[in-house]
Design a protein around this motif. Structure first.
Motif, short mmCIF file in Angstrom:
data_model
loop_
_atom_site.label_atom_id
_atom_site.label_comp_id
_atom_site.label_asym_id
_atom_site.label_seq_id
_atom_site.Cartn_x
_atom_site.Cartn_y
_atom_site.Cartn_z
N GLN A 10 0.84 -1.19 0.00
CA GLN A 10 0.00 0.00 0.00
C GLN A 10 0.88 1.25 0.00
OE1 GLN A 10 -0.36 -2.32 2.68
NE2 GLN A 10 -1.78 -3.56 1.47
N ASP A 11 0.42 2.30 -0.67
CA ASP A 11 1.22 3.51 -0.77
C ASP A 11 1.56 4.10 0.60
OD1 ASP A 11 1.27 3.39 -3.50
OD2 ASP A 11 -0.45 4.73 -3.79
N GLU A 12 0.66 3.96 1.55
CA GLU A 12 0.88 4.53 2.88
C GLU A 12 1.40 3.50 3.88
OE1 GLU A 12 0.63 7.80 3.59
OE2 GLU A 12 0.36 7.93 1.42
N HIS A 13 1.84 2.36 3.40
CA HIS A 13 2.34 1.31 4.28
C HIS A 13 3.60 1.79 4.99
CE1 HIS A 13 3.75 -2.60 5.70
NE2 HIS A 13 2.57 -3.10 5.37
N VAL A 14 3.72 1.45 6.26
CA VAL A 14 4.87 1.87 7.06
C VAL A 14 6.18 1.45 6.41
CG1 VAL A 14 6.07 1.53 9.26
CG2 VAL A 14 3.60 1.91 9.23
N PHE A 15 6.21 0.24 5.85
CA PHE A 15 7.45 -0.29 5.27
C PHE A 15 7.49 -0.15 3.74
CE2 PHE A 15 7.12 -2.44 9.38
CZ PHE A 15 8.39 -2.21 9.88
N GLY A 16 6.67 0.71 3.19
CA GLY A 16 6.70 0.97 1.76
C GLY A 16 5.79 0.05 0.96
N ASN A 17 5.79 0.24 -0.35
CA ASN A 17 4.86 -0.49 -1.22
C ASN A 17 5.58 -1.38 -2.23
OD1 ASN A 17 5.96 1.42 -2.89
ND2 ASN A 17 4.00 2.17 -3.70
N LYS A 18 6.78 -1.82 -1.90
CA LYS A 18 7.59 -2.55 -2.87
C LYS A 18 7.45 -4.07 -2.80
CE LYS A 18 9.35 1.28 -4.40
NZ LYS A 18 8.90 1.81 -5.70
N ASN A 19 6.58 -4.56 -1.95
CA ASN A 19 6.48 -6.01 -1.79
C ASN A 19 5.06 -6.51 -1.99
OD1 ASN A 19 8.90 -5.23 0.42
ND2 ASN A 19 9.31 -6.97 -0.93
N PRO A 20 4.52 -6.36 -3.21
CA PRO A 20 3.20 -6.90 -3.51
C PRO A 20 3.26 -8.42 -3.58
CG PRO A 20 4.22 -6.09 -5.50
CD PRO A 20 5.14 -5.68 -4.37
N VAL A 21 2.11 -9.05 -3.62
CA VAL A 21 2.08 -10.51 -3.55
C VAL A 21 2.78 -11.15 -4.75
CG1 VAL A 21 -0.16 -10.78 -4.72
CG2 VAL A 21 0.57 -12.46 -2.99
N ASN A 22 2.74 -10.51 -5.92
CA ASN A 22 3.38 -11.13 -7.08
C ASN A 22 4.90 -11.19 -6.95
OD1 ASN A 22 3.05 -8.10 -7.74
ND2 ASN A 22 4.54 -8.78 -9.27
N PHE A 23 5.48 -10.32 -6.12
CA PHE A 23 6.91 -10.40 -5.86
C PHE A 23 7.27 -11.77 -5.28
CE2 PHE A 23 10.21 -9.93 -2.49
CZ PHE A 23 11.31 -9.81 -3.32
N PHE A 24 6.40 -12.28 -4.40
CA PHE A 24 6.65 -13.56 -3.76
C PHE A 24 6.26 -14.73 -4.66
CE2 PHE A 24 5.82 -10.36 -0.51
CZ PHE A 24 6.93 -10.50 0.31
N THR A 25 5.13 -14.61 -5.34
CA THR A 25 4.68 -15.72 -6.18
C THR A 25 5.58 -15.87 -7.42
OG1 THR A 25 3.07 -14.26 -7.27
CG2 THR A 25 2.30 -15.55 -5.41
N ASP A 26 6.18 -14.79 -7.88
CA ASP A 26 7.12 -14.89 -9.00
C ASP A 26 8.30 -15.79 -8.63
OD1 ASP A 26 5.59 -13.29 -10.58
OD2 ASP A 26 6.89 -11.52 -10.46
N MET A 27 8.70 -15.76 -7.37
CA MET A 27 9.84 -16.58 -6.96
C MET A 27 9.51 -18.07 -7.08
SD MET A 27 12.13 -16.58 -3.48
CE MET A 27 13.08 -15.16 -4.01
N CYS A 28 8.25 -18.44 -6.87
CA CYS A 28 7.86 -19.84 -7.02
C CYS A 28 8.17 -20.32 -8.44
CB CYS A 28 6.37 -20.01 -6.73
SG CYS A 28 5.88 -19.62 -5.04
N VAL A 29 7.84 -19.50 -9.41
CA VAL A 29 8.11 -19.84 -10.81
C VAL A 29 9.60 -19.83 -11.08
CG1 VAL A 29 7.78 -19.12 -13.21
CG2 VAL A 29 5.86 -19.01 -11.60
N ASP A 30 10.28 -18.81 -10.59
CA ASP A 30 11.71 -18.66 -10.87
C ASP A 30 12.54 -19.79 -10.27
OD1 ASP A 30 11.17 -16.33 -12.24
OD2 ASP A 30 11.59 -15.01 -10.54
N VAL A 31 12.09 -20.34 -9.16
CA VAL A 31 12.86 -21.40 -8.49
C VAL A 31 12.45 -22.79 -8.97
CG1 VAL A 31 13.38 -22.51 -6.27
CG2 VAL A 31 13.31 -20.01 -6.43
N TYR A 32 11.14 -23.04 -9.10
CA TYR A 32 10.66 -24.40 -9.34
C TYR A 32 10.14 -24.65 -10.75
CZ TYR A 32 10.88 -24.12 -4.29
OH TYR A 32 11.30 -23.91 -3.01
N GLY A 33 9.86 -23.59 -11.51
CA GLY A 33 9.40 -23.79 -12.88
C GLY A 33 8.07 -23.15 -13.15
N GLU A 34 7.71 -23.08 -14.43
CA GLU A 34 6.54 -22.35 -14.89
C GLU A 34 5.22 -22.85 -14.28
OE1 GLU A 34 6.23 -19.62 -16.64
OE2 GLU A 34 8.40 -19.39 -16.83
#
Length: 507
Positions: A373-397
């Motif tokens: 969220q734009d007003e998040h205390v720790f910023g807005n750089k970690n949306p859910v797709n940041f984490f789910t993209d790693m699943c693909v990058d590590v284990y496959g499409e």
């Protein structure tokens, strides 16, 4: 980026340069009481099925377990400590609140290492093809097979009552074991167990924010300002060298690499999340050197230190303190490095357990602690797709968001999420622990208890009693023992009609 993995239950707390630090679960090693002369711990091995759900698959493997018979008397119960996503620590077989309960109730104690973690290797490596045999469902079947096997091997009377103990992920397993195998497990103590699988666990940082704000509201204000300043610098492209130097980045920051930027923001946020989740929890690591103890108060005192003018300078000072406490010289945050390490399928890899646990989050649980969220205390750089993209990058499409969504849905309908139907389980949570947001803190079912301890962190009730314990933590341990005493007098086919929700605070 400094990623840490925290072993979920009776396991050891460990760290590696890279790993699944973003999935913060588990507990550390207990502080062994000096007055107890524990016997040397011996590892034993139980022949386990590779696939419990395919009767035509005859493959087996050896699963590690340990036993403590110091307090056992004929007719006593059997306590089973469930291992989690890390190597099983021998310290837990001789220490912890569960051992104090074992002495009280003359219990025989076992702890069992989770498949694919520690030294319990079902397959030749941790390749993605082999990880198909890693799941909570297979782990629960392991526990059921183990109970049956131990009854035979140690001539345990059939009427002996088995009590399951677990904290964090094994806390979930303890409750699920009681639900799925009630004929084998008489009762369970589920500590800090998240029962609701959820992809976007945005509530995590809300609890972190609340904990910091409770101590000093200005602390949260300064953190938010620091993240806004950091974001502005990265966005403008000016003074990037200042960021490299101030935050001691291992590699120069490329502001156009969105995943590296996200990793950096997540790493700096974790400086606070790590400490809040485990705040004053009496881990062995926090008992040996009082000068090295870092609490949320320590970090907030830095963030509100008026002698440091800039919020960003304060944020960097917190990072320095965390680097020093973990014997690190620089902040490792490069996304590609992390992915490459997580791709290592060898059991000897420094990030072996993080590869396994990340796989479980990508297929069963989610649990991704977002800040988007734009007003998040720790910023807005970690949306859910940041984490789910790693699943693909590590284990496959095929390990995409669709597979994850189906996996999370399956976990919830298979176990019942927060509407789980079982009896004789006590759920224990601390208010400072962010994971309580996915757990049961109030009970609605017959003969099940929830204990909510104000001011305590992740799995705090599992550690040995100490003179420094908060009064409400002491009361909670006493309450757990009282529930166990009550349930051990109830036969398997009878249940009392009481239901309990107990809140312990400092009053």
């Amino acid at each position: 980026m400094r990623f840490y993995i925290y072993a979920f239950l009776c396991c050891v707390w460990w760290d590696v340069t890279f790993g699944a630090r973003r999935i913060k679960l588990g507990l550390g090693e207990p502080n062994s009481p000096e007055t107890r002369n524990a016997q040397p711990v011996v590892d034993y091995w139980f022949q386990q099925k590779l696939d419990h759900f395919n009767p035509t698959d005859k493959r087996t493997w050896k699963q590690r377990y340990q036993i403590n018979q110091d307090f056992y008397k004929s007719g006593g119960p059997v306590f089973l400590m469930i291992g989690g996503e890390g190597k099983m620590s021998s310290k837990w077989i001789n220490s912890g609140a569960w051992i104090e309960y074992a002495e009280e109730f003359n219990a025989l104690c076992f702890q069992l290492e989770h498949r694919f973690y520690g030294d319990s290797h079902p397959t030749e490596d941790a390749s993605t093809a082999n990880l198909v045999y890693l799941s909570s469902e297979q782990a629960l079947a392991d526990l059921a097979e183990f109970i049956v096997g131990m009854k035979a091997k140690y001539n345990i009377p059939p009427e002996s009552k088995w009590i399951a103990f677990g904290g964090s992920y094994p806390g979930s397993l303890a409750a699920w074991l009681r639900m799925k195998y009630p004929h084998l497990v008489h009762a369970a103590v589920s500590s800090s167990g998240p029962l609701l699988a959820k992809i976007d666990f945005y509530e995590y940082y809300k609890v972190v924010e609340d904990a910091l704000s409770t101590y000093k509201p200005a602390c949260v204000t300064q953190i938010k300002l620091a993240n806004q300043m950091l974001n502005a610098i990265i966005k403008s492209g000016k003074e990037i060298k200042y960021i490299n130097k101030k935050f001691k980045l291992c590699d120069p920051l490329d502001r156009n690499n969105k995943k590296d930027v996200s990793n950096l923001f997540e790493s700096l946020a974790d400086n606070f999340a790590e400490i809040v989740q485990y705040n004053k929890d009496n881990r062995k690591s926090n008992m040996t050197d009082t000068n090295a103890i870092i609490t949320l108060e320590t970090l907030c005192d830095i963030m509100t230190n008026e002698s440091i003018v800039s919020p960003l300078e304060k944020y960097a000072a917190v990072n320095d303190r965390m680097l020093s406490s973990n014997n690190l010289t620089c902040t490792d945050y490069v996304y590609e490095k992390e992915v490459n390490i997580l791709k290592n399928v060898s059991w000897e890899s420094s990030a072996a357990s993080s590869r396994q646990w990340t796989y479980q989050t990508c297929t069963e649980f989610g649990f991704y602690q977002t800040s988007n969220q734009d007003e998040h205390v720790f910023g807005n750089k970690n949306p859910v797709n940041f984490f789910t993209d790693m699943c693909v990058d590590v284990y496959g499409e095929k390990f995409n968001t669709d597979l994850l969504a189906k996996g999370v849905d399956r976990t919830n309908w298979m176990y019942g999420e927060l509407n789980i139907k079982e009896t004789r389980v006590v759920y224990v949570h601390g208010s400072v622990d962010p994971w309580h947001a996915l757990g049961i803190t109030r009970t609605k079912t017959v003969n099940t208890a929830a204990i909510y301890i104000v001011g305590t962190a992740h799995c705090a009730n599992m550690y040995p009693s100490a003179t420094t314990d908060l009064p409400q933590l002491t009361k909670a341990r006493i309450a757990i023992k009282a529930f166990l005493s009550d349930w051990l007098t109830i036969s398997d086919d009878l249940d009392s009609t009481n239901q309990e929700t107990v809140r312990f605070d400092s009053k």
